[in-house]
Motif scaffolding. Sequence first.
Motif, mmCIF file in Angstrom:
data_model
loop_
_atom_site.group_PDB
_atom_site.id
_atom_site.type_symbol
_atom_site.label_atom_id
_atom_site.label_comp_id
_atom_site.label_asym_id
_atom_site.label_seq_id
_atom_site.Cartn_x
_atom_site.Cartn_y
_atom_site.Cartn_z
ATOM 1 N N GLU A 229 0.816 -1.229 0.000
ATOM 2 C CA GLU A 229 0.000 0.000 0.000
ATOM 3 C C GLU A 229 0.843 1.269 0.000
ATOM 4 O O GLU A 229 0.483 2.257 -0.606
ATOM 5 C CB GLU A 229 -0.883 0.043 1.257
ATOM 6 C CG GLU A 229 -1.933 -1.031 1.327
ATOM 7 C CD GLU A 229 -3.146 -0.699 0.470
ATOM 8 O OE1 GLU A 229 -3.461 0.496 0.336
ATOM 9 O OE2 GLU A 229 -3.746 -1.640 -0.084
ATOM 10 N N LEU A 230 1.942 1.215 0.775
ATOM 11 C CA LEU A 230 2.654 2.471 1.043
ATOM 12 C C LEU A 230 4.098 2.463 0.534
ATOM 13 O O LEU A 230 4.807 3.461 0.670
ATOM 14 C CB LEU A 230 2.661 2.766 2.557
ATOM 15 C CG LEU A 230 1.293 2.709 3.269
ATOM 16 C CD1 LEU A 230 1.465 2.838 4.780
ATOM 17 C CD2 LEU A 230 0.392 3.837 2.766
ATOM 18 N N GLY A 231 4.548 1.307 0.051
ATOM 19 C CA GLY A 231 5.912 1.226 -0.481
ATOM 20 C C GLY A 231 6.995 1.246 0.583
ATOM 21 O O GLY A 231 8.159 1.496 0.289
ATOM 22 N N PHE A 232 6.629 0.959 1.837
ATOM 23 C CA PHE A 232 7.621 0.980 2.923
ATOM 24 C C PHE A 232 8.020 -0.456 3.289
ATOM 25 O O PHE A 232 7.167 -1.323 3.486
ATOM 26 C CB PHE A 232 7.046 1.685 4.157
ATOM 27 C CG PHE A 232 7.882 1.505 5.394
ATOM 28 C CD1 PHE A 232 9.038 2.262 5.584
ATOM 29 C CD2 PHE A 232 7.531 0.559 6.359
ATOM 30 C CE1 PHE A 232 9.830 2.081 6.719
ATOM 31 C CE2 PHE A 232 8.313 0.373 7.495
ATOM 32 C CZ PHE A 232 9.460 1.137 7.676
ATOM 33 N N VAL A 233 9.339 -0.682 3.394
ATOM 34 C CA VAL A 233 9.845 -2.000 3.807
ATOM 35 C C VAL A 233 10.535 -1.858 5.169
ATOM 36 O O VAL A 233 11.435 -1.033 5.326
ATOM 37 C CB VAL A 233 10.830 -2.562 2.752
ATOM 38 C CG1 VAL A 233 11.444 -3.872 3.228
ATOM 39 C CG2 VAL A 233 10.118 -2.767 1.418
ATOM 40 N N ALA A 234 10.103 -2.661 6.146
ATOM 41 C CA ALA A 234 10.639 -2.553 7.512
ATOM 42 C C ALA A 234 12.035 -3.162 7.596
ATOM 43 O O ALA A 234 12.279 -4.236 7.047
ATOM 44 C CB ALA A 234 9.709 -3.278 8.479
#
Length: 431
Positions: A235-240
């Motif tokens: 959804e947001l293109g963020f990878v932890a």
Amino acid sequence: MLYDNLSINDAGHLCIAGIDACELAAEFGTPLYVLDEDRVRMNCRTYIEAMRAYLPEGSRPLYAGKALCFKGIYPIIEQEGMGADVVSGGEAATAIAAGFPADLLYFHGSNKTDAEIAYGVEQGIGCFVVDNLNELEVLSREAQARAVIQRILLRVTVGLDPHTLAAINTGKVDSQFGVPIETGQALEFARQALATPGVEVIGFHSHIGSQIFEPDSFCDQVDRLLAFACSVRDELGFVAQTFNLGGGFGVPYVDSDSRVDIAANIAAIAEHLHAGCERAGYPMPAVLMEPGRSIVANAGVTLYATGGTKTIEGYRSYVMVDGGMTDNPRYALYNSAYTVLNATRAADVADFACTIAGRCCESGDRIAEDVRVARPERGDIIAVLTTGAYNFAMSSNYNRVLRPALVMLHDGKARLAVRRQTIGDLLALEA
Ligand code: LLP
């Protein structure tokens, strides 16, 4: 004996890490918290070694100070290579006063005050575990005011009941800690955090509970956290970079309790996460864990002097001790079971069935019910095992009972780490 750091000497006294418990009581007074430093170190190493062996670089255990927080614990935690989780300005200040590096602290708490947030940012605390959007706003303001970028983890609730496997307990979604995944609010939380200035989201935190024996619970937790991380990525293109799995491994308090093989569990969690990440095409994150109980519980013993016994004919016998719910409220709160010994007569047959009663003016003041100890005389030393976690930390001054001293054992010697409270300490607070 429940633990291999306990033995009995020629006098028939209980020894803790080779030191006579009755001599400790005579030297330092009772009630007395005793902590075996080597056992704490051994527990730390179990985590450090397993996490190094099975998890990517950057993974590490963080000691959950809520289990036992005083200055003397922090040099040990630091020397063993662990970070620490703190849940209040008080815990943070204790770690910092002990010289613990602020950048290895993770600041928890579901309702951090503005002052605590400002203090944490000012001190250079490594990472905030942000519980909710209200807090995020204040943190952003404080970080920007100091022109720093504060690293944060977002606390989410995975909706898991660790005691009933595979059952999604909506009660767990309904929690005052973190933001639930199930309702879609955690995704919104991530969206807003990623757009917030002054903070850098490094990953997610979830804690499923405490005193957990089922290894599968942690694998379920990993599955849910990873599924959430994937939805955030999509959804947001963020990878932890980081997953913090919280604490929770159980410890045995009585012989019949299960044992948790921590290293084997960490290996299983790691394997599970590797496989899940591979399936999802998600880069393997560093893993943090927050053990509290499993670091200190079995290193602690509380020593009491008994005022003698009282038998209520036809009912039961009580062994009266000079502490109780003020130094250990866990029976009063949770009905917890404990292993109790008569340290003065540790070699005698433990055949006196009794309830261990404290000295406060209420019948709930008990340490253990229906245990067997060698019949005590007034003045005998009663030892309660596995009191290293959530005893000192949860102690009170109810009935104006003074908090006990805490001694640490190392190399066959005892040193006073926290002195006994005095009535002067109490009165000093009052106008
Ligand atoms: N991380 C978080 C976010 C926690 O809330 C807790 C414990 C821990 C780590 C450490 O969990 P542990 O490894 O110690 O299980 N007073 C209760 C225990 C409360 C635990 C609260 N949170 C007791 O005496 O059993």
